[in-house]
Design an enzyme around this catalytic site. Structure first.
Site, short mmCIF file in Angstrom:
data_model
loop_
_atom_site.label_atom_id
_atom_site.label_comp_id
_atom_site.label_asym_id
_atom_site.label_seq_id
_atom_site.Cartn_x
_atom_site.Cartn_y
_atom_site.Cartn_z
N GLU A 1 -11.93 53.53 -3.28
CA GLU A 1 -12.01 54.99 -3.36
C GLU A 1 -12.05 55.45 -4.82
O GLU A 1 -11.26 54.97 -5.65
CB GLU A 1 -10.80 55.63 -2.67
CG GLU A 1 -10.83 55.51 -1.15
CD GLU A 1 -9.88 56.49 -0.50
OE1 GLU A 1 -10.01 57.71 -0.75
OE2 GLU A 1 -9.01 56.04 0.27
N ARG A 2 -12.94 56.39 -5.10
CA ARG A 2 -12.99 56.93 -6.46
C ARG A 2 -11.66 57.62 -6.75
O ARG A 2 -11.14 58.39 -5.93
CB ARG A 2 -14.16 57.91 -6.61
CG ARG A 2 -14.12 59.10 -5.68
CD ARG A 2 -15.26 60.08 -5.94
NE ARG A 2 -15.16 61.21 -5.01
CZ ARG A 2 -15.94 62.28 -5.05
NH1 ARG A 2 -16.90 62.36 -5.96
NH2 ARG A 2 -15.79 63.27 -4.19
N ASN B 1 -17.32 56.78 -3.50
CA ASN B 1 -16.48 55.89 -2.71
C ASN B 1 -17.37 54.78 -2.14
O ASN B 1 -18.51 55.05 -1.75
CB ASN B 1 -15.81 56.65 -1.56
CG ASN B 1 -15.06 57.87 -2.04
OD1 ASN B 1 -14.02 57.76 -2.66
ND2 ASN B 1 -15.60 59.05 -1.76
N ASN C 1 -3.07 54.69 4.68
CA ASN C 1 -3.58 55.59 3.65
C ASN C 1 -2.47 56.63 3.44
O ASN C 1 -2.34 57.58 4.21
CB ASN C 1 -4.87 56.23 4.14
CG ASN C 1 -5.72 56.86 3.05
OD1 ASN C 1 -6.66 57.55 3.37
ND2 ASN C 1 -5.41 56.62 1.80
N HIS D 1 -20.34 58.60 -0.23
CA HIS D 1 -20.02 57.22 0.10
C HIS D 1 -21.24 56.34 -0.05
O HIS D 1 -22.37 56.76 0.23
CB HIS D 1 -19.50 57.12 1.54
CG HIS D 1 -18.21 57.84 1.75
ND1 HIS D 1 -16.99 57.23 1.62
CD2 HIS D 1 -17.96 59.14 2.04
CE1 HIS D 1 -16.03 58.13 1.84
NE2 HIS D 1 -16.60 59.30 2.10
N CYS E 1 -9.59 54.58 4.76
CA CYS E 1 -10.24 55.82 4.32
C CYS E 1 -10.94 56.42 5.53
O CYS E 1 -11.89 55.82 6.05
CB CYS E 1 -11.22 55.54 3.19
SG CYS E 1 -12.16 57.00 2.67
N GLY E 2 -10.49 57.58 5.98
CA GLY E 2 -11.06 58.20 7.18
C GLY E 2 -12.50 58.62 6.97
O GLY E 2 -13.37 58.33 7.80
N THR E 3 -12.78 59.31 5.85
CA THR E 3 -14.16 59.72 5.61
C THR E 3 -15.05 58.50 5.38
O THR E 3 -16.20 58.47 5.80
CB THR E 3 -14.26 60.67 4.40
OG1 THR E 3 -13.71 60.03 3.24
CG2 THR E 3 -13.53 61.97 4.68
N GLY E 4 -14.49 57.47 4.73
CA GLY E 4 -15.26 56.26 4.51
C GLY E 4 -15.58 55.52 5.79
O GLY E 4 -16.67 54.93 5.94
N CYS F 1 -10.24 64.26 3.23
CA CYS F 1 -9.59 62.98 3.54
C CYS F 1 -9.31 62.95 5.02
O CYS F 1 -8.50 63.73 5.53
CB CYS F 1 -8.30 62.82 2.74
SG CYS F 1 -7.37 61.34 3.17
N GLY F 2 -10.00 62.06 5.74
CA GLY F 2 -9.85 62.00 7.20
C GLY F 2 -8.48 61.57 7.65
O GLY F 2 -7.92 62.11 8.61
N ASN F 3 -7.89 60.58 6.96
CA ASN F 3 -6.53 60.17 7.31
C ASN F 3 -5.53 61.26 6.91
O ASN F 3 -4.55 61.50 7.61
CB ASN F 3 -6.19 58.85 6.61
CG ASN F 3 -6.98 57.69 7.17
OD1 ASN F 3 -7.15 57.55 8.37
ND2 ASN F 3 -7.50 56.85 6.28
#
Length: 279
Positions: free
Chosen positions: A212-213, A194, A13, A163, A221-224, A76-78
């Protein structure tokens, strides 16, 4: 004018990172993100992340995310792991960093060389948090969703951004470029969404792909990934309190659901290159 940047990636990412702590975010950041993110024609990335001065007392920095289409993301987690790695290697070598985001203050802890653990906060499956409409107030767990000609079973999770998670028999053969836009622009998600497509290997091992949107399919995707483990915990498939290993196209992330629906994410952050470009 020359612009200095660092390109970094977490599980592939990848974003272009700008040091905006003194200068502030460029006025033309949306157009800049669209132009510099173009693969094959420019630097190429999933977007731009600006490392800004903190807004919370005691915080170390603030992260602002601009997707490849110029839209601004909340979290964004990443990306936040890469911000922590950038700060650590640019004069802020602390084992724990506090970083402001549009989803609140996040604490990031160094676990080893290039390895960071993020306290991602809590998740919720309530419709108002996403937001989602025409699906009831929630929890939005294991509900039918008609997307174009197909009916899916989905669980909707907010981890500071929205998500939609759906379980599939296997992820590798999915044609996300055909499926993803229908979810992203679905009328039930007024701010877009997402979407995660997840294959269950066993209770603590998953495979996932994400649309991802604003960016299309990304390799991670970290949050995903957090939302996926949260969704499967709500469904009774993944155990709370244990590490769940999620294999993405760009690498692996480890997620743990703690009491109170708190989420921990652990993964790598790596510098790809540094350079300057004409803007």
């Amino acid at each position: 004018m020359k612009l200095s940047f660092t390109k970094m990636q977490g599980c592939a990412n990848d974003y272009i990172y700008l040091d905006c702590r003194t200068s502030g975010v460029p006025e033309n950041i949306a157009a800049l993100s669209e132009r510099l993110s173009r693969r094959h024609f420019s630097i190429g990335a999933d977007g731009i992340i600006c490392i800004c001065a903190p807004v919370t007392a005691g915080a170390d920095a603030m992260m602002r995310i601009f997707n490849a289409d110029g839209s601004e993301g909340k979290m964004c987690g990443n990306g936040i792991r890469c911000v922590a790695e950038w700060l650590y290697t640019h004069g802020m070598a602390k084992p724990k960093l506090a970083i402001d985001t549009l989803s609140g203050l996040k604490t990031v802890t160094r676990m080893g060389e290039g390895l960071w653990q993020v306290e991602m906060g809590t998740y919720t499956a309530m419709a108002a948090a996403l937001p989602a409409v025409n699906m009831g107030e929630g929890p939005l767990v294991d509900l039918p969703l008609q997307v174009e000609e197909n009916l899916w079973r989905v669980t909707c999770i907010s981890v500071g951004n929205p998500h939609c998670v759906t379980i599939v028999p296997e992820v590798d053969s999915l044609k996300l470029e055909q499926i993803g836009p229908g979810f992203e622009h679905h009328e039930n998600f007024p701010e877009r969404i997402n979407t995660e497509f997840v294959q269950v290997v066993d209770a603590t091992h998953l495979k996932m792909r994400v649309w991802e949107r604003g960016s299309g399919e990304t390799w991670a995707c970290g949050t995903g990934t957090c939302a996926t483990v949260a969704a499967l915990t709500e469904l009774g498939i993944c155990p709370a309190g244990e590490d769940v290993h999620v294999q993405l196209r760009g690498g692996e992330l480890t997620i743990r659901v703690l009491p109170g629906k708190q989420l921990l994410m652990t993964g790598a952050a790596e510098t790809v290159c540094e350079g300057t470009t004409e803007v």
